[in-house]
Scaffold this motif. Structure first.
Motif, short mmCIF file in Angstrom:
data_model
loop_
_atom_site.label_atom_id
_atom_site.label_comp_id
_atom_site.label_asym_id
_atom_site.label_seq_id
_atom_site.Cartn_x
_atom_site.Cartn_y
_atom_site.Cartn_z
N LYS A 138 13.20 16.94 -0.94
CA LYS A 138 12.25 17.68 -0.14
C LYS A 138 10.82 17.00 0.44
CE LYS A 138 13.37 21.46 -3.52
NZ LYS A 138 12.65 22.36 -4.37
N ARG A 139 10.26 16.11 -0.14
CA ARG A 139 9.55 14.51 0.05
C ARG A 139 9.66 14.74 1.16
NH1 ARG A 139 6.57 11.33 -4.60
NH2 ARG A 139 6.07 12.64 -6.00
N GLN A 145 8.69 17.79 8.78
CA GLN A 145 8.65 18.56 9.35
C GLN A 145 7.02 18.86 10.03
OE1 GLN A 145 8.82 21.10 6.37
NE2 GLN A 145 11.69 21.33 6.32
N THR A 146 6.92 17.34 9.23
CA THR A 146 5.04 17.72 9.49
C THR A 146 4.75 16.07 10.59
OG1 THR A 146 4.77 15.97 7.49
CG2 THR A 146 4.21 18.05 7.73
N TRP A 147 4.89 14.66 10.36
CA TRP A 147 4.47 13.68 11.72
C TRP A 147 5.49 13.18 11.80
CZ3 TRP A 147 4.03 8.92 9.26
CH2 TRP A 147 5.06 7.93 8.51
N ILE A 164 7.76 2.12 14.42
CA ILE A 164 9.15 2.12 14.09
C ILE A 164 8.87 2.81 12.57
CG2 ILE A 164 11.24 1.30 13.29
CD1 ILE A 164 10.84 0.68 16.24
N ILE A 165 9.52 3.88 12.33
CA ILE A 165 9.49 4.99 11.18
C ILE A 165 11.15 5.19 10.42
CG2 ILE A 165 8.48 6.66 10.17
CD1 ILE A 165 6.79 7.28 13.04
N ARG A 166 10.93 4.27 8.89
CA ARG A 166 12.09 4.30 8.75
C ARG A 166 11.29 5.25 6.97
NH1 ARG A 166 13.48 4.30 12.99
NH2 ARG A 166 15.50 3.20 13.76
N PHE A 167 12.28 5.74 5.83
CA PHE A 167 12.49 5.66 5.31
C PHE A 167 13.47 4.28 4.59
CE2 PHE A 167 11.89 10.32 5.89
CZ PHE A 167 11.05 10.72 5.64
N MET A 168 12.77 4.00 3.59
CA MET A 168 13.58 2.74 3.08
C MET A 168 13.53 2.85 1.50
SD MET A 168 10.26 0.17 1.34
CE MET A 168 8.70 0.54 1.25
N VAL A 228 3.82 3.01 2.80
CA VAL A 228 3.37 4.42 2.51
C VAL A 228 4.68 4.75 1.53
CG1 VAL A 228 2.25 4.52 4.54
CG2 VAL A 228 4.05 5.32 4.58
N ASP A 229 3.86 5.08 0.73
CA ASP A 229 5.03 6.73 -0.09
C ASP A 229 5.65 8.14 0.26
OD1 ASP A 229 5.20 4.55 -2.26
OD2 ASP A 229 3.04 5.26 -2.82
N ASP A 230 6.36 8.48 0.12
CA ASP A 230 7.09 9.38 0.63
C ASP A 230 6.23 11.13 0.43
OD1 ASP A 230 7.88 9.92 -1.99
OD2 ASP A 230 9.92 10.33 -1.20
N ASP A 231 5.00 10.91 -1.02
CA ASP A 231 4.06 12.12 -0.73
C ASP A 231 2.53 11.56 0.06
OD1 ASP A 231 3.37 9.67 -2.39
OD2 ASP A 231 2.69 10.91 -3.80
N VAL A 232 2.52 10.55 1.69
CA VAL A 232 1.68 10.75 1.70
C VAL A 232 1.67 11.11 3.83
CG1 VAL A 232 0.37 8.73 2.83
CG2 VAL A 232 1.08 8.34 0.96
#
Length: 238
Positions: A138-139, A145-147, A164-168, A228-232
């Motif tokens: 969900k995060r 859906q935002t940034w 470059i943006i990636r979920f790690m 960064v964390d996924d709630d930021v």
């Protein structure tokens, strides 16, 4: 928060003390000592390394303990010592950078300039790694859906802006588990993951961060690397 800057000589110390006295009569209801009259204050000296830098007074509100009054003043002797330390560090940093630039100039074909697959690292402006976990779908969707752009817009951001943006995320302790397969399926849909050679676990966050940076540096030749964390939610400003 009120910040007071002063030196440690007698005259300026007296000015700082008078400032503290004024703050004590600011009209707010501060927590009192057992006598019910005197404001209960804590006094601390804040250090930078082993050097005392700031003198701090603070008090808590009577009705709301989260409401605080803080006052600081800068200690002059410590300030001079800190300035000297910073100057030395700046000189050492400049010398280190110069040495690194010379080494990179001489060894531009070195293996460090290649990825693990033997290919040249991709140039980038910034690499942003978003720390996430198996249970944070969900995060991740909120970030998407935002940034965080999606699909062609994410690719365009990389190609045109060098961002470059990636979920790690690493792997579960069990090989090819349902958790790993869920991430694989999500990645095939969004193509926005960086999988790490790391076993996920709450007590392994510091190790995960180190592995992210080493993996990112090996894959991309960027000016900046950010975690960064996924709630930021980040304002990319572009």
């Amino acid at each position: 928060m009120v910040v007071m800057v002063g030196a440690s000589d007698g005259g300026r110390r007296r000015k700082a003390s008078r400032g503290v006295e004024i703050l004590r009569k600011d009209g707010h209801n501060w927590r009192k000592k057992k006598d019910g009259k005197t404001v209960k204050e804590a006094h601390e000296r804040l250090k930078a390394g082993s050097v005392d830098v700031l003198h701090c007074y603070y008090a808590h509100g009577e009705e709301n303990e989260n409401f605080q009054r803080r006052s600081y003043w800068l200690l002059e002797e410590s300030s001079r010592s800190l300035d000297k330390s910073i100057s030395m560090l700046q000189m050492e940093l400049a010398a280190t950078r110069s040495s690194q630039e010379m080494r990179r100039s001489d060894e531009f074909t070195h293996i460090s300039e290649l990825t693990h697959e033997g290919l040249p690292r991709k140039k980038a402006f910034i690499v942003i790694g978003i720390n996430t976990t198996f249970s944070s779908r969900k995060r991740r969707d909120s970030v998407r859906q935002t940034w965080m752009p999606q699909g062609e817009r994410l690719l365009q951001l990389e190609q045109e802006k060098g961002i470059i943006i990636r979920f790690m995320i690493g792997h579960s302790a069990t090989s090819n588990s349902i958790l790993d397969r869920a991430i694989d399926s999500e990645d095939s849909q969004h193509k926005d993951f960086l999988r790490l050679e790391h076993v996920e676990g709450y007590h392994e966050l510091s190790a995960k961060t180190k592995i992210f940076f080493s993996t990112a540096v090996a894959k991309w030749d960027a000016d900046f690397y950010v975690k960064v964390d996924d709630d930021v939610h980040v304002n990319l400003g572009c």
